[in-house]
Design a protein around this motif. Structure first.
Motif, PDB file in Angstrom:
ATOM      1  N   THR A  61      48.286  12.950  65.814  1.00 58.67           N
ATOM      2  CA  THR A  61      49.225  13.374  64.785  1.00 58.67           C
ATOM      3  C   THR A  61      50.434  14.052  65.423  1.00 58.67           C
ATOM      4  OG1 THR A  61      47.395  13.711  63.228  1.00 58.67           O
ATOM      5  CG2 THR A  61      49.485  14.784  62.698  1.00 58.67           C
ATOM      6  N   VAL A  62      51.636  13.599  65.086  1.00 55.58           N
ATOM      7  CA  VAL A  62      52.842  14.149  65.710  1.00 55.58           C
ATOM      8  C   VAL A  62      53.791  14.732  64.669  1.00 55.58           C
ATOM      9  CG1 VAL A  62      52.681  12.530  67.640  1.00 55.58           C
ATOM     10  CG2 VAL A  62      54.104  11.939  65.672  1.00 55.58           C
ATOM     11  N   TYR A  63      54.482  15.782  65.077  1.00 55.75           N
ATOM     12  CA  TYR A  63      55.465  16.480  64.249  1.00 55.75           C
ATOM     13  C   TYR A  63      56.824  15.883  64.553  1.00 55.75           C
ATOM     14  CZ  TYR A  63      56.775  20.814  61.698  1.00 55.75           C
ATOM     15  OH  TYR A  63      57.186  21.746  60.770  1.00 55.75           O
ATOM     16  N   ALA A  64      57.290  14.966  63.710  1.00 57.97           N
ATOM     17  CA  ALA A  64      58.528  14.245  63.999  1.00 57.97           C
ATOM     18  C   ALA A  64      59.766  14.912  63.414  1.00 57.97           C
ATOM     19  CB  ALA A  64      58.418  12.815  63.472  1.00 57.97           C
ATOM     20  N   VAL A 104      51.850   8.722  56.963  1.00 57.63           N
ATOM     21  CA  VAL A 104      52.971   9.643  57.030  1.00 57.63           C
ATOM     22  C   VAL A 104      52.685  10.793  56.077  1.00 57.63           C
ATOM     23  CG1 VAL A 104      55.430   9.984  56.569  1.00 57.63           C
ATOM     24  CG2 VAL A 104      54.640   7.873  57.665  1.00 57.63           C
ATOM     25  N   ILE A 105      52.813  12.022  56.566  1.00 58.19           N
ATOM     26  CA  ILE A 105      52.616  13.200  55.727  1.00 58.19           C
ATOM     27  C   ILE A 105      53.932  13.952  55.596  1.00 58.19           C
ATOM     28  CG2 ILE A 105      50.164  13.417  56.276  1.00 58.19           C
ATOM     29  CD1 ILE A 105      50.897  15.665  58.249  1.00 58.19           C
ATOM     30  N   ASP A 114      65.302   3.743  51.389  1.00 56.88           N
ATOM     31  CA  ASP A 114      64.909   2.706  52.343  1.00 56.88           C
ATOM     32  C   ASP A 114      63.861   3.215  53.325  1.00 56.88           C
ATOM     33  OD1 ASP A 114      67.135   4.295  53.460  1.00 56.88           O
ATOM     34  OD2 ASP A 114      66.922   2.984  55.203  1.00 56.88           O
ATOM     35  N   ILE A 115      63.931   4.518  53.667  1.00 57.85           N
ATOM     36  CA  ILE A 115      62.924   5.098  54.553  1.00 57.85           C
ATOM     37  C   ILE A 115      61.592   5.208  53.825  1.00 57.85           C
ATOM     38  CG2 ILE A 115      62.236   7.189  55.795  1.00 57.85           C
ATOM     39  CD1 ILE A 115      65.133   7.620  56.563  1.00 57.85           C
ATOM     40  N   VAL A 116      61.634   5.609  52.567  1.00 58.71           N
ATOM     41  CA  VAL A 116      60.405   5.688  51.759  1.00 58.71           C
ATOM     42  C   VAL A 116      59.756   4.314  51.665  1.00 58.71           C
ATOM     43  CG1 VAL A 116      59.458   6.177  49.466  1.00 58.71           C
ATOM     44  CG2 VAL A 116      61.233   7.661  50.424  1.00 58.71           C
ATOM     45  N   GLN A 117      60.568   3.291  51.454  1.00 59.47           N
ATOM     46  CA  GLN A 117      60.043   1.929  51.356  1.00 59.47           C
ATOM     47  C   GLN A 117      59.401   1.501  52.676  1.00 59.47           C
ATOM     48  OE1 GLN A 117      62.953  -1.017  50.242  1.00 59.47           O
ATOM     49  NE2 GLN A 117      61.439  -2.621  49.933  1.00 59.47           N
ATOM     50  N   SER A 118      60.021   1.860  53.792  1.00 62.35           N
ATOM     51  CA  SER A 118      59.457   1.518  55.108  1.00 62.35           C
ATOM     52  C   SER A 118      58.139   2.235  55.343  1.00 62.35           C
ATOM     53  CB  SER A 118      60.456   1.875  56.217  1.00 62.35           C
ATOM     54  OG  SER A 118      61.603   1.049  56.168  1.00 62.35           O
ATOM     55  N   ILE A 119      58.056   3.498  54.892  1.00 63.02           N
ATOM     56  CA  ILE A 119      56.818   4.261  55.024  1.00 63.02           C
ATOM     57  C   ILE A 119      55.705   3.597  54.222  1.00 63.02           C
ATOM     58  CG2 ILE A 119      55.674   6.419  54.375  1.00 63.02           C
ATOM     59  CD1 ILE A 119      58.317   7.859  55.064  1.00 63.02           C
ATOM     60  N   THR A 130      41.248  -0.474  62.031  1.00 63.38           N
ATOM     61  CA  THR A 130      40.079   0.366  62.328  1.00 63.38           C
ATOM     62  C   THR A 130      40.147   1.087  63.670  1.00 63.38           C
ATOM     63  OG1 THR A 130      38.930  -1.568  63.254  1.00 63.38           O
ATOM     64  CG2 THR A 130      38.566  -1.091  60.918  1.00 63.38           C
ATOM     65  N   GLY A 131      41.288   1.011  64.340  1.00 62.48           N
ATOM     66  CA  GLY A 131      41.411   1.661  65.640  1.00 62.48           C
ATOM     67  C   GLY A 131      41.962   3.073  65.521  1.00 62.48           C
ATOM     68  N   LEU A 132      42.862   3.435  66.409  1.00 60.89           N
ATOM     69  CA  LEU A 132      43.466   4.761  66.426  1.00 60.89           C
ATOM     70  C   LEU A 132      44.121   5.089  65.086  1.00 60.89           C
ATOM     71  CD1 LEU A 132      44.418   7.259  68.160  1.00 60.89           C
ATOM     72  CD2 LEU A 132      46.493   5.931  68.607  1.00 60.89           C
ATOM     73  N   ASN A 133      43.913   6.322  64.610  1.00 65.85           N
ATOM     74  CA  ASN A 133      44.580   6.810  63.406  1.00 65.85           C
ATOM     75  C   ASN A 133      45.815   7.603  63.826  1.00 65.85           C
ATOM     76  OD1 ASN A 133      42.721   6.561  60.720  1.00 65.85           O
ATOM     77  ND2 ASN A 133      41.453   6.640  62.572  1.00 65.85           N
ATOM     78  N   PHE A 134      46.982   7.076  63.506  1.00 70.23           N
ATOM     79  CA  PHE A 134      48.244   7.689  63.914  1.00 70.23           C
ATOM     80  C   PHE A 134      48.941   8.261  62.692  1.00 70.23           C
ATOM     81  CE2 PHE A 134      52.878   6.761  65.173  1.00 70.23           C
ATOM     82  CZ  PHE A 134      53.026   8.019  65.755  1.00 70.23           C
ATOM     83  N   THR A 135      49.213   9.562  62.721  1.00 69.46           N
ATOM     84  CA  THR A 135      49.858  10.228  61.592  1.00 69.46           C
ATOM     85  C   THR A 135      51.184  10.839  62.037  1.00 69.46           C
ATOM     86  OG1 THR A 135      47.698  10.754  60.623  1.00 69.46           O
ATOM     87  CG2 THR A 135      49.598  11.993  59.807  1.00 69.46           C
ATOM     88  N   ILE A 136      52.230  10.587  61.248  1.00 68.93           N
ATOM     89  CA  ILE A 136      53.562  11.103  61.548  1.00 68.93           C
ATOM     90  C   ILE A 136      53.943  12.106  60.465  1.00 68.93           C
ATOM     91  CG2 ILE A 136      55.930  10.490  62.141  1.00 68.93           C
ATOM     92  CD1 ILE A 136      54.987   7.539  62.279  1.00 68.93           C
ATOM     93  N   ALA A 137      54.280  13.324  60.878  1.00 63.84           N
ATOM     94  CA  ALA A 137      54.739  14.341  59.934  1.00 63.84           C
ATOM     95  C   ALA A 137      56.260  14.259  59.827  1.00 63.84           C
ATOM     96  CB  ALA A 137      54.307  15.730  60.401  1.00 63.84           C
TER      97      ALA A 137
END
Length: 246
Positions: A61-64, A104-105, A114-119, A130-137
């Protein structure tokens, strides 16, 4: 939820959260604009996804972009949004190839349509991976997240769906953006700063912290392993005591 990596001889934390700090200062040292540092930093995130996956990390999980980052210059915010637009679209193809599930949190409704649509597209396309769980803040603030959770619970109380006496810590956890994720085992913050900056305050209650002077654009596999080596020397008691403690 640690995983033991035989090759390294180390316990690998199941969930690693990162504050990606130092992009601007890294660029300034090289007499480049801060925006250049953010572009390089986004590539390091790409590289790190492959590295943590190979080492056995299950959640990353990364703080973007924080709710406070809007205070930066218009040029820097515009560049960050541009990088984000590119990254979200590029992430779909790479995540499908590598079986990565993306979330995305944060307060998404305040972002450009357009960013919301991409998310939404990224989350929908990768939801069955089913692999790595990647979360973007993105546009995320911990206090804002908790405030939003409290409002949801208050609305449920008002509607008669829940009794105030039945509210527990789990009730709050279940109403956070991270409700589908386990709490982080390890937090890494780069660039030498030693504070949370409003990042996951509820979830980090018993997380181990690792601070490094290395700027995010210079962070690599070797630096990550250093963090894991420090993590392996910690004794996580979650508020308890050692059995042999007097």
């Amino acid at each position: 939820m640690d995983f033991f990596n035989e090759e390294l001889g180390l316990k690998i934390p199941g969930h690693v959260a990162v504050i990606l700090d130092g992009n601007g200062r890294w660029a300034k040292q090289r007499k480049m604009p801060r925006t250049y540092g953010h572009k390089v930093g986004s590539q390091v995130v790409e590289d790190m996804l492959n590295i943590v996956d190979d080492l056995g990390v299950k959640y990353f999980t990364v703080y973007a972009f924080s709710t406070e980052n809007w205070k930066r210059s218009q040029e820097e915010v515009s560049t960050l949004m541009g990088i984000l637009r590119w990254y979200l679209k590029d992430c779909v193809k790479k995540s499908m190839k590598n079986n990565v599930r993306c979330r995305v949190i944060g307060r998404k409704e305040e972002l450009s349509p357009d960013i919301v649509q991409s998310i939404e597209n990224l989350e929908e396309k990768t939801k069955n991976n089913t692999g790595l769980n990647f979360t973007i803040a993105i546009n995320y603030g911990g206090r804002d997240e908790i405030t939003r959770a409290v409002k949801k619970i208050a609305a449920d109380v008002k509607a008669g769906k829940i009794n105030p006496d039945d509210i527990t810590e789990q009730t709050i956890t279940d109403n956070l953006d991270t409700r589908e994720l386990p709490d982080p085992d390890l937090l890494i913050r780069t660039s030498g700063e030693q504070r949370l900056s409003n990042y996951l305050p509820w979830q980090l209650a018993y997380t181990e912290f690792y601070f490094t002077d290395t700027y995010w654009p210079d962070f690599n596999k070797e630096e990550l392993i250093k963090a894991f080596e420090k993590y392996n020397k910690r004794e996580r008691r979650f508020g308890g005591v050692k059995e042999d403690a007097k």
